[in-house]
Enzyme design. Structure first.
Site, mmCIF file in Angstrom:
data_model
loop_
_atom_site.group_PDB
_atom_site.id
_atom_site.type_symbol
_atom_site.label_atom_id
_atom_site.label_comp_id
_atom_site.label_asym_id
_atom_site.label_seq_id
_atom_site.Cartn_x
_atom_site.Cartn_y
_atom_site.Cartn_z
ATOM 1 N N GLY A 13 0.836 -1.195 0.000
ATOM 2 C CA GLY A 13 0.000 0.000 0.000
ATOM 3 C C GLY A 13 0.864 1.235 0.000
ATOM 4 O O GLY A 13 2.091 1.172 -0.152
ATOM 5 N N MET A 15 2.384 4.938 1.616
ATOM 6 C CA MET A 15 2.933 5.340 2.908
ATOM 7 C C MET A 15 1.773 5.742 3.814
ATOM 8 O O MET A 15 0.731 6.199 3.349
ATOM 9 C CB MET A 15 3.920 6.497 2.744
ATOM 10 C CG MET A 15 5.244 6.050 2.147
ATOM 11 S SD MET A 15 6.500 7.348 2.075
ATOM 12 C CE MET A 15 6.895 7.590 3.805
ATOM 13 N N SER A 17 -0.209 3.884 5.492
ATOM 14 C CA SER A 17 -1.388 3.022 5.402
ATOM 15 C C SER A 17 -1.404 1.929 6.478
ATOM 16 O O SER A 17 -2.365 1.164 6.557
ATOM 17 C CB SER A 17 -1.481 2.381 4.015
ATOM 18 O OG SER A 17 -0.373 1.535 3.773
ATOM 19 N N LYS A 19 1.178 -0.462 6.947
ATOM 20 C CA LYS A 19 1.873 -1.688 6.529
ATOM 21 C C LYS A 19 2.785 -2.228 7.619
ATOM 22 O O LYS A 19 2.748 -3.414 7.940
ATOM 23 C CB LYS A 19 2.696 -1.428 5.255
ATOM 24 C CG LYS A 19 1.905 -1.022 4.051
ATOM 25 C CD LYS A 19 2.799 -0.775 2.848
ATOM 26 C CE LYS A 19 3.920 0.210 3.078
ATOM 27 N NZ LYS A 19 3.480 1.569 3.429
ATOM 28 N N THR A 20 3.611 -1.364 8.180
ATOM 29 C CA THR A 20 4.554 -1.808 9.200
ATOM 30 C C THR A 20 3.818 -2.250 10.459
ATOM 31 O O THR A 20 4.194 -3.247 11.084
ATOM 32 C CB THR A 20 5.570 -0.694 9.512
ATOM 33 O OG1 THR A 20 6.316 -0.419 8.314
ATOM 34 C CG2 THR A 20 6.527 -1.104 10.615
ATOM 35 N N ASP A 87 10.644 -5.704 6.327
ATOM 36 C CA ASP A 87 10.024 -4.382 6.229
ATOM 37 C C ASP A 87 10.684 -3.612 5.090
ATOM 38 O O ASP A 87 11.851 -3.844 4.768
ATOM 39 C CB ASP A 87 10.177 -3.622 7.549
ATOM 40 C CG ASP A 87 9.257 -2.417 7.624
ATOM 41 O OD1 ASP A 87 8.113 -2.500 7.132
ATOM 42 O OD2 ASP A 87 9.674 -1.375 8.179
ATOM 43 N N GLU A 88 9.931 -2.688 4.494
ATOM 44 C CA GLU A 88 10.422 -1.860 3.380
ATOM 45 C C GLU A 88 10.991 -2.735 2.264
ATOM 46 O O GLU A 88 12.066 -2.484 1.724
ATOM 47 C CB GLU A 88 11.459 -0.843 3.873
ATOM 48 C CG GLU A 88 10.996 0.041 5.027
ATOM 49 C CD GLU A 88 9.889 1.023 4.663
ATOM 50 O OE1 GLU A 88 9.562 1.164 3.472
ATOM 51 O OE2 GLU A 88 9.343 1.654 5.582
ATOM 52 N N CYS A 144 -6.485 10.119 2.171
ATOM 53 C CA CYS A 144 -5.916 11.209 1.372
ATOM 54 C C CYS A 144 -5.875 12.479 2.205
ATOM 55 O O CYS A 144 -6.885 12.900 2.771
ATOM 56 C CB CYS A 144 -6.758 11.425 0.113
ATOM 57 S SG CYS A 144 -6.160 12.784 -0.918
ATOM 58 N N CYS A 182 -5.111 10.073 -2.747
ATOM 59 C CA CYS A 182 -5.917 9.218 -3.620
ATOM 60 C C CYS A 182 -5.407 9.422 -5.045
ATOM 61 O O CYS A 182 -4.631 10.344 -5.315
ATOM 62 C CB CYS A 182 -7.397 9.569 -3.506
ATOM 63 S SG CYS A 182 -7.814 11.196 -4.169
#
Length: 196
Positions: A13, A15, A17, A19-20, A87-88, A144, A182
């Site tokens: 996804g 930044m 969002s 994820k980490t 990660d990353e 957004c 967005c």
């Protein structure tokens, strides 16, 4: 009895969002279940810590092993680890896909988190190939910053303005350099969309 193969999971996804956070949550649950985990991060990403994975909002981190590239990561995986977190993942070279496949065939559960698109809105390698071979892909979304709708893009800013298409692909940063946008609010000056 033959060794059970592992799986590859991808969390992707824009930044901001989560994820980490999701990667750390999955590793924490694995540890609760008595599994041994290892977490890796690319050596290039030293934004918040050189030896830990930290979320953008400063959520408590987990210690991580730095890796120069995918083969360095592979060399540092311990035989007793059940779950390998990355990660990353977008900062690793394309060999990361083969490394993840190899680890899964050796019975490891591999959980990789990374940007699926770069700031230009293009696929961020090696993520597309990694998503293709994954058993599970979770697409995370942010909000957004402009219109408050669901965001799937990462907007790079230079002096508060959208970065041009000819800006360097890699620029390590956080809220000072990036925003979630967005597709409607995302802007890349100089980008030309050609008719197929």
């Amino acid at each position: 009895m033959p060794r059970r193969k592992g799986d590859i999971e991808v969390i992707c996804g824009s930044m901001f969002s989560g994820k980490t956070e999701e990667l750390l949550r999955r590793l924490r649950l694995a540890r609760v279940a008595g599994q041994r985990t290892q977490l890796f991060k690319p050596v290039i990403d030293d934004r918040y810590s050189s030896d830990s994975v930290v979320t953008h909002d400063g959520t408590p981190s987990q210690g991580a092993t730095n890796a120069d590239d995918a083969l360095d990561l592979l060399a540092k995986v311990e035989p007793g680890s059940n779950v390998v977190g990355v990660d990353e993942a977008h900062f690793f070279d394309d060999r990361l896909v083969d490394v993840c496949i190899y680890l899964a065939h050796r019975g490891k559960r591999v959980v990789a988190a990374g940007l699926d698109q770069d700031y230009r809105g293009n696929p961020f390698h090696p993520m597309p190939r990694l998503m293709a071979v994954a058993a599970d892909v979770a697409k995370m979304h942010a909000i957004c910053i402009l219109c408050k709708r669901r965001a799937s893009r990462t907007q790079r800013l230079i002096n508060g303005q959208p970065a041009r298409i000819d800006s360097p692909l890699i620029l390590i940063g956080g809220k000072e350099s990036y925003e979630a946008r967005c597709s409607n609010c995302h802007s890349v000056p100089g980008k030309i969309i050609r008719r197929p």
